[in-house]
Design a protein around this motif. Structure first.
Motif, mmCIF file in Angstrom:
data_model
loop_
_atom_site.group_PDB
_atom_site.id
_atom_site.type_symbol
_atom_site.label_atom_id
_atom_site.label_comp_id
_atom_site.label_asym_id
_atom_site.label_seq_id
_atom_site.Cartn_x
_atom_site.Cartn_y
_atom_site.Cartn_z
ATOM 1 N N PHE A 24 30.199 47.877 -6.508
ATOM 2 C CA PHE A 24 29.660 46.852 -5.623
ATOM 3 C C PHE A 24 30.187 47.085 -4.215
ATOM 4 N N ARG A 26 30.262 45.121 -0.556
ATOM 5 C CA ARG A 26 30.005 43.813 0.064
ATOM 6 C C ARG A 26 29.649 44.018 1.525
ATOM 7 N N ASN A 27 28.432 43.639 1.859
ATOM 8 C CA ASN A 27 27.955 43.823 3.227
ATOM 9 C C ASN A 27 27.181 42.580 3.652
ATOM 10 N N GLY A 29 27.982 39.469 3.449
ATOM 11 C CA GLY A 29 28.085 38.350 2.522
ATOM 12 C C GLY A 29 27.411 38.578 1.194
ATOM 13 N N THR A 30 26.734 39.710 1.013
ATOM 14 C CA THR A 30 26.059 40.016 -0.247
ATOM 15 C C THR A 30 26.725 41.212 -0.909
ATOM 16 N N HIS A 31 26.844 41.150 -2.226
ATOM 17 C CA HIS A 31 27.398 42.261 -2.990
ATOM 18 C C HIS A 31 26.245 43.140 -3.476
ATOM 19 N N TRP A 63 35.227 45.945 1.419
ATOM 20 C CA TRP A 63 33.922 46.604 1.596
ATOM 21 C C TRP A 63 33.436 47.149 0.244
ATOM 22 N N ALA A 65 33.980 46.341 -3.442
ATOM 23 C CA ALA A 65 34.486 45.108 -4.047
ATOM 24 C C ALA A 65 34.781 45.280 -5.530
ATOM 25 N N LEU A 68 34.761 39.677 -7.710
ATOM 26 C CA LEU A 68 33.425 39.118 -7.613
ATOM 27 C C LEU A 68 33.532 37.595 -7.643
ATOM 28 N N ALA A 72 28.912 33.979 -5.548
ATOM 29 C CA ALA A 72 28.555 34.994 -4.563
ATOM 30 C C ALA A 72 27.173 35.560 -4.852
ATOM 31 N N ALA A 74 24.374 38.578 -5.051
ATOM 32 C CA ALA A 74 24.378 39.996 -5.378
ATOM 33 C C ALA A 74 22.954 40.525 -5.346
#
Length: 373
Positions: A24, A26-27, A29-31, A63, A65, A68, A72, A74
């Motif tokens: 994963f 994370r960019n 706010g989204t995984h 960055w 992740a 989790l 969140a 995804a």
């Protein structure tokens, strides 16, 4: 573990082997579920190529992740999107880095943490001192915990014999609930490794029913040449398709197998005749390139070349002898004009080399009296 997940990237013409695994990132706010590419030179592609040290910084920053958070968002790009609910991750940053270090070792053909552990176990079994047991135990605990169950390649026993052996009678494994190791369990673990050693020795001595998997002769490379006339001792140059060894196909005599190939590739009979009498292979190829190709040629060309090579070596026993001297070597054919026929530094398909190996096998079968099957 690499398994069948192999890839590569090319740097300055050099092929760098690699593999991949899921991760994963994370960019914003989204995984994002993506592929993490790992290469033998130690570089890792997590949306950009980074060193292992830089990768660890990306783990620390989140960055890449391994945590989790509940709730969140995804995404698997255009496949799906979801929201985490009571997520559980099997990895920690340290565990992921340890697994990647193992992967880099595997890509380079070096012993990884499992290999180093099994070597330490062999040392202990050969000389059962407490010092050697401690070394084996430390090597075992250096295997990422997520990989220990696979260390013996035995999914029935998993790592039970290993953790019992390195703990010793009265010792404790990394699984607290197991409690102190009983002598009878230790004896079972020792017996397991003794049987494993016997089985490995028998397997090493066993001859495969169908013969060896790899060639025993060193590979040969047929470099691109521009032969103008036959010579008394052509050596491996005589194995080139453009070597001037005339072959008869039907009622036509062609100056080389390459001439025949290019002549047969075109639709116009007049152009075919002109190619058959071209002064050089390069001139034959140039004429064929400018002419209309026969319908279905792309799908028939490999079979046609195989037939032409059979004709060449049946009609030129001296060249057949040269081909036979290569034993079972891999034949690497260089062809500056074709990535289909040539290997071309690993970027081509090497069909010319592969067909030469096929015809060589047929010649060997004839010599052994097992042809015509």
């Amino acid at each position: 573990m690499i398994g069948n997940k192999t890839t590569h990237r090319t740097v300055d013409g050099v092929r760098i082997p690699g593999t991949w695994r899921h991760a994963f990132i994370r960019n914003g706010g989204t995984h994002f579920l993506t592929d993490l590419f790992i290469y033998a030179d130690g570089l890792i592609d997590c949306w950009e190529l980074v060193t292992l040290e830089e990768f660890q910084n990306k783990l620390r920053s989140g960055w890449v992740a391994t945590t989790l958070p509940d709730g969140a968002k995804a995404s698997a790009f255009e496949l799906a999107s979801w929201t985490f609910s009571e997520p559980h991750s099997y990895l920690t940053p340290d565990l992921l880095v340890a697994e990647i270090r193992d992967t880099i070792d595997q890509l380079n053909g070096r012993p990884d943490s499992t290999g180093r552990c099994l070597a330490a176990v062999d040392t202990f079994l050969a000389d059962r001192t407490e010092e050697n047991r401690a070394a084996a135990r430390n090597a075992f605990l250096a295997i990422p915990i997520s990989q220990r169950r696979y260390a013996l390649g035995d999914m029935d026993s998993k790592d039970w014999p290993l953790r019992v052996l390195v703990a010793g009678p009265g010792g404790e494994t990394y699984i607290p609930a197991e409690g102190p190791i009983m002598q009878e369990d230790y004896d079972r673990a020792v017996a397991y490794f003794e049987e494993r050693a016997r089985w490995a020795a028998e397997r090493a001595a066993r001859v495969p029913a169908d013969g060896p998997v790899t060639s025993f002769a060193p590979a040969i490379k047929l470099y691109h040449t521009y032969p103008s006339k036959p010579v008394d001792a052509p050596g491996f140059r005589g194995l080139r398709n453009d070597y001037p060894a005339p072959i008869v196909v039907g009622e036509v005599i062609y100056p080389s197998a390459a001439h025949a190939y290019w002549a047969l590739s075109v639709a116009d009979p007049e152009v075919r005749t002109a190619i058959a009498t071209a002064e050089t292979h390069a001139a034959a190829r140039k004429s064929a390139t400018a002419a209309a190709q026969r319908e279905g040629w792309q799908h028939a060309r490999t079979a046609v070349m195989a037939a032409l090579l059979r004709a060449k070596y049946n009609q030129h026993p001296d060249l057949a002898e040269i081909l036979l001297t290569t034993n079972d070597a891999t034949v690497i054919y260089d062809d500056a004009d074709s990535g289909f026929w040539g290997d071309n530094a690993g970027r081509g398909r090497n069909w010319a080399g592969r067909l030469l190996e096929l015809v060589r096998s047929e010649l060997q079968a004839q010599r052994a009296g097992i042809a015509g099957l």
